[in-house]
Design an enzyme around this catalytic site. Structure first.
Site, PDB file in Angstrom:
ATOM      1  CE  LYS A  22       4.058 -11.507 -34.057  1.00  0.00           C
ATOM      2  NZ  LYS A  22       3.965 -10.180 -34.718  1.00  0.00           N
ATOM      3  CG  ASN A  23       7.353  -8.962 -33.650  1.00  0.00           C
ATOM      4  OD1 ASN A  23       6.626  -9.426 -34.541  1.00  0.00           O
ATOM      5  ND2 ASN A  23       6.861  -8.292 -32.616  1.00  0.00           N
ATOM      6  CB  CYS A 118      -2.919  -0.946 -37.478  1.00  0.00           C
ATOM      7  SG  CYS A 118      -2.550  -2.394 -36.506  1.00  0.00           S
ATOM      8  NE  ARG A 123       1.623  -0.868 -36.040  1.00  0.00           N
ATOM      9  CZ  ARG A 123       1.777  -2.198 -36.021  1.00  0.00           C
ATOM     10  NH1 ARG A 123       0.728  -2.978 -36.062  1.00  0.00           N
ATOM     11  NH2 ARG A 123       2.974  -2.720 -35.973  1.00  0.00           N
ATOM     12  CG  ASP A 306       4.416  -6.189 -28.898  1.00  0.00           C
ATOM     13  OD1 ASP A 306       3.612  -5.311 -29.259  1.00  0.00           O
ATOM     14  OD2 ASP A 306       5.319  -6.626 -29.636  1.00  0.00           O
ATOM     15  NE  ARG A 398      -1.491 -11.266 -37.666  1.00  0.00           N
ATOM     16  CZ  ARG A 398      -1.595 -10.062 -38.169  1.00  0.00           C
ATOM     17  NH1 ARG A 398      -2.761  -9.447 -38.144  1.00  0.00           N
ATOM     18  NH2 ARG A 398      -0.566  -9.449 -38.696  1.00  0.00           N
TER      19      ARG A 398
HETATM   20  C1  EPZ Z   1       6.952  -3.524 -34.118  1.00  0.00           C
HETATM   21  O1  EPZ Z   1       5.984  -2.785 -34.874  1.00  0.00           O
HETATM   22  C2  EPZ Z   1       6.303  -4.842 -33.782  1.00  0.00           C
HETATM   23  N1  EPZ Z   1       5.933  -5.513 -35.006  1.00  0.00           N
HETATM   24  C3  EPZ Z   1       5.062  -4.614 -32.912  1.00  0.00           C
HETATM   25  O2  EPZ Z   1       4.591  -5.885 -32.505  1.00  0.00           O
HETATM   26  C4  EPZ Z   1       5.470  -3.831 -31.656  1.00  0.00           C
HETATM   27  O3  EPZ Z   1       4.306  -3.534 -30.915  1.00  0.00           O
HETATM   28  C5  EPZ Z   1       6.169  -2.536 -32.055  1.00  0.00           C
HETATM   29  O4  EPZ Z   1       7.303  -2.830 -32.920  1.00  0.00           O
HETATM   30  C6  EPZ Z   1       6.695  -1.749 -30.862  1.00  0.00           C
HETATM   31  O5  EPZ Z   1       7.572  -2.527 -30.138  1.00  0.00           O
HETATM   32  C7  EPZ Z   1       6.850  -6.234 -35.668  1.00  0.00           C
HETATM   33  O6  EPZ Z   1       7.987  -6.348 -35.259  1.00  0.00           O
HETATM   34  C8  EPZ Z   1       6.393  -6.923 -36.903  1.00  0.00           C
HETATM   35  P1  EPZ Z   1       7.322   0.888 -34.441  1.00  0.00           P
HETATM   36  P2  EPZ Z   1       6.423  -1.484 -35.668  1.00  0.00           P
HETATM   37  O7  EPZ Z   1       7.666   1.310 -35.823  1.00  0.00           O
HETATM   38  O8  EPZ Z   1       7.797  -1.697 -36.158  1.00  0.00           O
HETATM   39  C9  EPZ Z   1       5.345   5.206 -34.948  1.00  0.00           C
HETATM   40  C10 EPZ Z   1       2.955  -7.550 -32.158  1.00  0.00           C
HETATM   41  O9  EPZ Z   1       1.916  -7.645 -31.471  1.00  0.00           O
HETATM   42  N2  EPZ Z   1       5.882   5.198 -36.314  1.00  0.00           N
HETATM   43  O10 EPZ Z   1       8.430   0.657 -33.461  1.00  0.00           O
HETATM   44  O11 EPZ Z   1       5.361  -1.197 -36.645  1.00  0.00           O
HETATM   45  C11 EPZ Z   1       4.274   4.118 -34.740  1.00  0.00           C
HETATM   46  O12 EPZ Z   1       3.012   4.531 -35.199  1.00  0.00           O
HETATM   47  C12 EPZ Z   1       3.271  -6.300 -32.934  1.00  0.00           C
HETATM   48  O13 EPZ Z   1       3.764  -8.497 -32.297  1.00  0.00           O
HETATM   49  C13 EPZ Z   1       5.726   6.325 -37.085  1.00  0.00           C
HETATM   50  O14 EPZ Z   1       5.123   7.333 -36.668  1.00  0.00           O
HETATM   51  O15 EPZ Z   1       6.408  -0.427 -34.522  1.00  0.00           O
HETATM   52  C14 EPZ Z   1       4.363   3.912 -33.248  1.00  0.00           C
HETATM   53  O16 EPZ Z   1       3.645   4.915 -32.588  1.00  0.00           O
HETATM   54  C15 EPZ Z   1       2.193  -5.303 -32.903  1.00  0.00           C
HETATM   55  N3  EPZ Z   1       6.245   6.330 -38.367  1.00  0.00           N
HETATM   56  C16 EPZ Z   1       5.859   4.096 -32.928  1.00  0.00           C
HETATM   57  O17 EPZ Z   1       6.383   4.821 -34.061  1.00  0.00           O
HETATM   58  C17 EPZ Z   1       6.936   5.267 -38.856  1.00  0.00           C
HETATM   59  O18 EPZ Z   1       7.400   5.326 -40.005  1.00  0.00           O
HETATM   60  C18 EPZ Z   1       6.637   2.818 -32.779  1.00  0.00           C
HETATM   61  O19 EPZ Z   1       6.294   1.918 -33.827  1.00  0.00           O
HETATM   62  C19 EPZ Z   1       7.104   4.118 -38.057  1.00  0.00           C
HETATM   63  C20 EPZ Z   1       6.575   4.118 -36.781  1.00  0.00           C
END
Ligand code: EPZ
Length: 422
Positions: A22-23, A118, A123, A306, A398
Site C-alpha cells: 500500500k505505502n 491524525c 503529523r 506500523d 484501508r
Molecule cells: C508513512 O507516513 C506511512 N504512510 C505510515 O504508515 C508510517 O507509519 C510512517 O510513514 C512511518 O513509517 C504512508 O506511507 C502513506 P513520516 P508519513 O513522514 O510519511 C514527522 C500506515 O499505517 N514529520 O515518515 O506520514 C511525523 O509527524 C501508515 O500504513 C514532521 O514532523 O510518516 C512523524 O513523527 C500510518 N514533518 C515522523 O516525522 C513532516 O513534514 C515520521 O513521519 C513530515 C513528518
C-alpha cells in the site's frame, strides 16, 4: 457497518501470499502524473486507500481503471484539467499530499487541502513544504489549502530536519523534472522509497543513492509512462508472521522480501520462535521456550512503527515482561485501552509501554481506532478465549487486502458480518 467475529484459540497453519505494498503504491500512483500517457501498475492491492488516491488523481483529470481480478491499475494522464485536491477527500486520507510533488513538477501549481491532525499524532507536513520552497516554489496556506506555485523548479540542496518517508517521496517526485541537480540529505531509507525511486528511474528519471541517507537527482526534461510491478507489502507480511506467532501456529508467508522484515524476524527469533526463509518466503514455527523482548520503533531499517501495535498484541501473550518505546508518532497507543479490555496487562508511561504477558486473553467487544491498532485487535482476538467482536473494521479495509479470507485459509475462525453498531 460490518464487524468481525473472531473465535480465538485456533493455531493458524498454512501459507499466505502477500499483496502489493500500500505505502509504495500510493506515491507511485501519484507519480504517474509526471508522465503524459498510459501507465500500467501491477500488483496493486484492492484497498480503500488505493481507491482514494485514484479518486484524487481523477479529480485532476486523470482516468483510472482498476481490475480487481488481476490487481492491475491503468492510469491515463493525458489532459489534466484541475489543480485542486479538496478537503472532503484529504480528510479521508492524508497521503493525498503525494499529489503535490508531481503536480508542482508537471504543471507548476497545486492547491491541496492541508491535512488536519491524525489519530496517531499531529503529523505536520512542514518538511514537504520546506523542500518544495527550497526547489523554488512559493507556498501559501490560505483557507485550509496549501497553494504552491513554481514557474520551473530548480535543483537544490535540502537537508530534512527529521527522517520522513512522506517528505522524502514528495520532494523526490518534485525534483525529477527540475532544472539541474538536487541533493537530498537525511532521507528515509524505507523500501517504499526505493520502490518509488525504481519506478521513477524506469520512467526516465536520473536518481542515485536510493536506500541511503543522501539521494542525488539530476532533473530530466520529460518522463515516459511505463509498466511497473509494485513490491510486496512488508507490513502485511509482518502482521501475518505475528498472526502465526500469537496463535503458536506454523505459517509460511509467500511473496515477501525477507530483508524488508529483518528487524521483526530478528526480534521473533530472539523471543524463541523458529524462523526459516528462502528468497521470497519466511516461515515461523512455535517453540516451547518463549520470552519477552524490548523494541524501539525507528525509521528503516529499525523496527517499524506500523508493526508496533501488532507486536504488542503478541507481547500480551508471552510469559514475562516486554517493553515498547514508540519514537515515531506521539499518539500511537490507541490500541492499549482496547487490549486491556481483553485482559491485557499493559502500563503506559509517555512513549513507553510495559507489557506483562498473561496466560489467556479473554474475548470482548472492541473497536478499531486506526489501521494498525485494528490489526492488533484482530491478532489479540485470534489468541483469545471465545468470540471477540471487532467494530469499525473499515480501518483495516484501508490496508489489509482480503484479511478475513487470508486468515480463514490458514484455519482462523473469522467472520465478517453486517450490522454492527459502529
Ligand atoms: C508513512 O507516513 C506511512 N504512510 C505510515 O504508515 C508510517 O507509519 C510512517 O510513514 C512511518 O513509517 C504512508 O506511507 C502513506 P513520516 P508519513 O513522514 O510519511 C514527522 C500506515 O499505517 N514529520 O515518515 O506520514 C511525523 O509527524 C501508515 O500504513 C514532521 O514532523 O510518516 C512523524 O513523527 C500510518 N514533518 C515522523 O516525522 C513532516 O513534514 C515520521 O513521519 C513530515 C513528518
Amino acid at each position: 457497518m460490518d464487524i468481525y467475529k473472531i473465535k480465538g484459540g485456533k493455531k493458524l497453519n498454512g501459507e499466505v501470499s502477500i499483496s502489493g505494498s500500500k505505502n509504495a503504491a500510493l506515491p507511485i500512483i501519484a507519480a504517474s502524473l509526471l508522465a503524459d500517457g498510459e501507465t500500467t501498475l501491477k500488483n496493486i492491492p484492492a484497498l480503500v486507500d488505493i481507491k482514494t488516491i485514484c479518486k484524487g488523481i481523477e479529480y485532476l483529470g486523470a482516468k483510472t481503471d482498476f481490475d480487481q481480478n488481476t490487481n492491475t491499475l491503468k492510469i491515463k494522464t493525458l489532459s489534466l484539467k484541475n489543480n485542486t485536491i479538496p478537503y472532503d477527500l484529504v480528510k479521508t486520507m492524508r497521503a493525498l499530499y503525494y499529489i503535490m510533488g508531481p503536480m508542482l513538477a508537471r504543471t507548476g501549481e497545486t492547491d491541496t487541502s492541508l491535512p488536519g491532525g491524525c489519530a496517531i499524532g499531529e503529523r505536520p507536513i512542514d518538511i514537504h513544504l520546506a523542500g518544495f520552497e527550497s526547489l523554488g516554489a512559493k507556498i501559501q496556506i490560505e483557507h485550509g489549502y496549501v497553494k504552491a506555485r513554481a514557474k520551473k523548479l530548480k535543483g537544490t540542496k535540502f537537508v530534512m530536519r527529521k527522517v520522513s518517508v512522506g517528505a522524502t517521496a514528495n520532494i523526490m517526485m518534485a525534483s525529477v523534472l527540475a532544472n539541474g541537480e538536487t541533493v537530498l540529505e537525511n532521507c528515509a531509507m524505507e523500501p517504499d522509497i526505493m520502490d518509488l525511486g525504481r519506478f521513477l528511474i524506469q520512467m526516465g528519471a536520473e536518481i542515485q543513492g536510493l536506500g541511503t541517507e543522501t539521494i542525488h537527482i539530476i532533473g530530466v526534461k520529460k518522463l515516459n509512462p511505463v509498466t511497473y510491478t509494485i513490491m510486496p507489502d512488508r507490513i502485511e507480511a509482518g502482521t501475518y508472521l505475528i498472526a502465526g506467532a500469537v496463535t503458536r501456529g506454523t505459517v509460511k508467508i509467500k511473496n515477501v522480501i525477507p530483508d524488508h522484515i529483518g528487524a521483526l524476524m530478528h526480534n521473533l527469533s530472539d523471543m524463541g520462535f523458529l524462523l526459516s526463509q528462502g528468497d521470497d518466503w519466511v516461515k515461523i514455527e512455535p517453540s516451547k521456550k518463549l520470552k519477552g523482548a524490548i523494541i524501539k520503533t525507528m525509521p528503516y531499517p529499525g523496527f517499524p512503527t506500523d508493526l508496533q501495535a501488532p507486536i504488542m498484541a503478541l507481547f500480551t501473550t508471552i510469559p514475562g515482561i516486554s517493553v515498547i518505546i514508540e519514537t515515531i508518532f506521539e499518539k500511537r497507543y490507541t490500541h492499549v485501552p482496547e487490549l486491556r479490555r481483553m485482559g491485557a496487562d499493559i502500563t503506559l508511561e509517555g512513549d513507553v509501554s510495559i507489557i506483562k504477558g498473561i496466560k489467556k486473553l479473554s474475548s470482548a467487544t472492541v473497536m478499531m481506532s486506526d489501521l494498525r491498532a485494528g490489526a492488533a485487535l484482530v491478532l489479540a482476538a485470534l489468541a483469545a478465549e471465545n468470540t471477540t467482536e471487532i467494530r469499525r473494521i473499515y480501518h483495516s479495509d484501508r490496508g489489509y487486502e482480503k484479511l478475513s479470507e487470508k486468515l480463514s485459509s490458514m484455519g482462523a475462525d473469522i467472520k465478517r458480518v453486517e450490522g454492527g453498531k459502529g
